[in-house]
Design a protein around this motif. Sequence first.
Motif, PDB file in Angstrom:
ATOM      1  N   THR A   1       0.853  -1.183   0.000  1.00  0.00           N
ATOM      2  CA  THR A   1       0.000   0.000   0.000  1.00  0.00           C
ATOM      3  C   THR A   1       0.895   1.242   0.000  1.00  0.00           C
ATOM      4  OG1 THR A   1      -1.734  -1.140   1.232  1.00  0.00           O
ATOM      5  CG2 THR A   1      -1.790   1.271   1.233  1.00  0.00           C
ATOM      6  N   MET A   2       0.625   2.147  -0.944  1.00  0.00           N
ATOM      7  CA  MET A   2       1.432   3.347  -1.094  1.00  0.00           C
ATOM      8  C   MET A   2       0.520   4.577  -1.042  1.00  0.00           C
ATOM      9  SD  MET A   2       4.488   1.960  -1.720  1.00  0.00           S
ATOM     10  CE  MET A   2       5.541   3.026  -2.693  1.00  0.00           C
ATOM     11  N   TYR A   3       1.133   5.741  -0.789  1.00  0.00           N
ATOM     12  CA  TYR A   3       0.365   6.980  -0.655  1.00  0.00           C
ATOM     13  C   TYR A   3       1.042   8.093  -1.462  1.00  0.00           C
ATOM     14  CZ  TYR A   3      -1.441   4.358   3.304  1.00  0.00           C
ATOM     15  OH  TYR A   3      -2.002   3.379   4.092  1.00  0.00           O
ATOM     16  N   ALA A   4       0.213   8.914  -2.106  1.00  0.00           N
ATOM     17  CA  ALA A   4       0.692  10.077  -2.843  1.00  0.00           C
ATOM     18  C   ALA A   4      -0.165  11.279  -2.451  1.00  0.00           C
ATOM     19  CB  ALA A   4       0.632   9.832  -4.349  1.00  0.00           C
ATOM     20  N   HIS A   5       0.183  12.444  -2.963  1.00  0.00           N
ATOM     21  CA  HIS A   5      -0.544  13.676  -2.639  1.00  0.00           C
ATOM     22  C   HIS A   5      -1.281  14.219  -3.855  1.00  0.00           C
ATOM     23  CE1 HIS A   5       2.713  14.357   0.637  1.00  0.00           C
ATOM     24  NE2 HIS A   5       1.695  13.690   1.124  1.00  0.00           N
ATOM     25  N   SER A   6      -2.445  14.765  -3.595  1.00  0.00           N
ATOM     26  CA  SER A   6      -3.242  15.441  -4.620  1.00  0.00           C
ATOM     27  C   SER A   6      -3.659  16.802  -4.065  1.00  0.00           C
ATOM     28  CB  SER A   6      -4.478  14.604  -4.966  1.00  0.00           C
ATOM     29  OG  SER A   6      -5.256  15.247  -5.964  1.00  0.00           O
ATOM     30  N   PRO A   7      -3.796  17.832  -4.923  1.00  0.00           N
ATOM     31  CA  PRO A   7      -4.222  19.150  -4.420  1.00  0.00           C
ATOM     32  C   PRO A   7      -5.529  19.048  -3.645  1.00  0.00           C
ATOM     33  CG  PRO A   7      -3.474  19.316  -6.692  1.00  0.00           C
ATOM     34  CD  PRO A   7      -3.534  17.846  -6.377  1.00  0.00           C
ATOM     35  N   ILE A   8      -5.586  19.651  -2.479  1.00  0.00           N
ATOM     36  CA  ILE A   8      -6.741  19.508  -1.605  1.00  0.00           C
ATOM     37  C   ILE A   8      -7.987  20.168  -2.182  1.00  0.00           C
ATOM     38  CG2 ILE A   8      -6.391  21.625  -0.228  1.00  0.00           C
ATOM     39  CD1 ILE A   8      -6.947  19.791   2.272  1.00  0.00           C
ATOM     40  N   ASP A   9      -7.795  21.178  -3.043  1.00  0.00           N
ATOM     41  CA  ASP A   9      -8.933  21.898  -3.615  1.00  0.00           C
ATOM     42  C   ASP A   9      -9.171  21.530  -5.074  1.00  0.00           C
ATOM     43  OD1 ASP A   9      -6.620  22.980  -4.555  1.00  0.00           O
ATOM     44  OD2 ASP A   9      -7.224  25.083  -4.318  1.00  0.00           O
ATOM     45  N   ASP A  10      -8.621  20.396  -5.496  1.00  0.00           N
ATOM     46  CA  ASP A  10      -8.747  19.986  -6.893  1.00  0.00           C
ATOM     47  C   ASP A  10     -10.186  19.546  -7.183  1.00  0.00           C
ATOM     48  OD1 ASP A  10      -8.282  19.238  -9.473  1.00  0.00           O
ATOM     49  OD2 ASP A  10      -7.149  17.429  -8.990  1.00  0.00           O
TER      50      ASP A  10
ATOM     51  N   SER B   1      15.042  18.044 -11.280  1.00  0.00           N
ATOM     52  CA  SER B   1      13.936  17.619 -12.140  1.00  0.00           C
ATOM     53  C   SER B   1      12.685  17.408 -11.290  1.00  0.00           C
ATOM     54  CB  SER B   1      14.305  16.323 -12.860  1.00  0.00           C
ATOM     55  OG  SER B   1      14.528  15.277 -11.929  1.00  0.00           O
ATOM     56  N   TYR B   2      11.520  17.453 -11.933  1.00  0.00           N
ATOM     57  CA  TYR B   2      10.270  17.260 -11.206  1.00  0.00           C
ATOM     58  C   TYR B   2       9.997  15.776 -10.993  1.00  0.00           C
ATOM     59  CZ  TYR B   2       8.977  22.166 -11.310  1.00  0.00           C
ATOM     60  OH  TYR B   2       8.946  23.513 -11.093  1.00  0.00           O
ATOM     61  N   VAL B   3       9.599  15.437  -9.774  1.00  0.00           N
ATOM     62  CA  VAL B   3       9.317  14.047  -9.416  1.00  0.00           C
ATOM     63  C   VAL B   3       7.991  13.977  -8.665  1.00  0.00           C
ATOM     64  CG1 VAL B   3      11.769  13.474  -9.254  1.00  0.00           C
ATOM     65  CG2 VAL B   3      10.548  14.192  -7.212  1.00  0.00           C
ATOM     66  N   VAL B   4       7.379  12.801  -8.686  1.00  0.00           N
ATOM     67  CA  VAL B   4       6.160  12.539  -7.921  1.00  0.00           C
ATOM     68  C   VAL B   4       6.565  11.852  -6.623  1.00  0.00           C
ATOM     69  CG1 VAL B   4       3.949  11.331  -7.840  1.00  0.00           C
ATOM     70  CG2 VAL B   4       4.765  12.285 -10.004  1.00  0.00           C
ATOM     71  N   PRO B   5       6.312  12.480  -5.461  1.00  0.00           N
ATOM     72  CA  PRO B   5       6.643  11.814  -4.199  1.00  0.00           C
ATOM     73  C   PRO B   5       5.601  10.758  -3.852  1.00  0.00           C
ATOM     74  CG  PRO B   5       5.665  13.957  -3.761  1.00  0.00           C
ATOM     75  CD  PRO B   5       5.782  13.838  -5.254  1.00  0.00           C
ATOM     76  N   VAL B   6       6.067   9.590  -3.483  1.00  0.00           N
ATOM     77  CA  VAL B   6       5.198   8.484  -3.084  1.00  0.00           C
ATOM     78  C   VAL B   6       5.732   7.940  -1.762  1.00  0.00           C
ATOM     79  CG1 VAL B   6       4.334   6.191  -3.681  1.00  0.00           C
ATOM     80  CG2 VAL B   6       4.584   7.918  -5.470  1.00  0.00           C
ATOM     81  N   PHE B   7       4.826   7.577  -0.861  1.00  0.00           N
ATOM     82  CA  PHE B   7       5.224   7.188   0.488  1.00  0.00           C
ATOM     83  C   PHE B   7       4.764   5.766   0.802  1.00  0.00           C
ATOM     84  CE2 PHE B   7       4.697  11.712   0.156  1.00  0.00           C
ATOM     85  CZ  PHE B   7       5.793  12.242   0.820  1.00  0.00           C
TER      86      PHE B   7
END
Length: 265
Positions: free
Chosen positions: A46-55, A72-78
């Motif tokens: 199970t992994m977690y990422a972030h999305s804009p709260i007001d999207d 460079s731009y990366v997608v953080p995943v936890f």
Amino acid sequence: MIVKVVPAPVAEENTASAIGLDRLIEAAAKDPSREPELFQTLLGATMYAHSPIDDKSERLRLVMFKSPDDGSYVVPVFTDKAKAEFAARGKMRLVEGTGREMLEITRGATVMINPNDARCTLYPEEISELLATGVVAPVRKHQVREGEAQYFKLPKVPPVLARAMKKALPDIRSVELAYVMGLKWQEAERPDSLMIVLGGCQDRAEREVRALVTALYRTFQELDQAVDVIHFDGRQAKPEWIRRLGLIPVYRRRLGQPTPVSKLN
């Protein structure tokens, strides 16, 4: 920078569950031979990422940030919900899914796992290979000490390697030149190995090397011979030893050579 390709061992059953995913990430950072075990575990974790709260968009959008490694731009995943919540600081909402689902929805992007800890970066080429085959070519950085090995010109570049390089390198569009030479080690019992020399963009050296290793991993296994990769800045003069050895490029990018826009942007 030199990157050595290391063989992938068979993972022992239940090892990952015994030491925990975070400890497995730390172990793989120190010992690349643990990477196959790590990535197999990540796909089902199970992994977690972030999305804009007001999207308000109907399409899922994930938050990106600039990598501290190369900008460079990366997608953080936890790997842990608490870590994801701490990083969000109440300003982003959490998106949850398996590692495979996260990698599927971020295709084409670079993913950084646990950016605030012993982070692990996966480039788009590696993600595609992991999703398709369940394997990412394990590599480790190392330095060849002065006097440890001697470069030499090969009588002939192995045809299977030359063909694979000519097929893979046009897609790595920031690489301009590539050579292959031999390494004779000072240790008598250590067999000669191959060295791929890439001339490309210094700011993208690690990604260029890892993209090539990913593309050639099966070829390396077919060769059954140790292969190292070294990188130099293609915008600068070639290293003196390239001229001294009289190396002939296995690959040279043609002026105006078309390349897919999705590769190494």
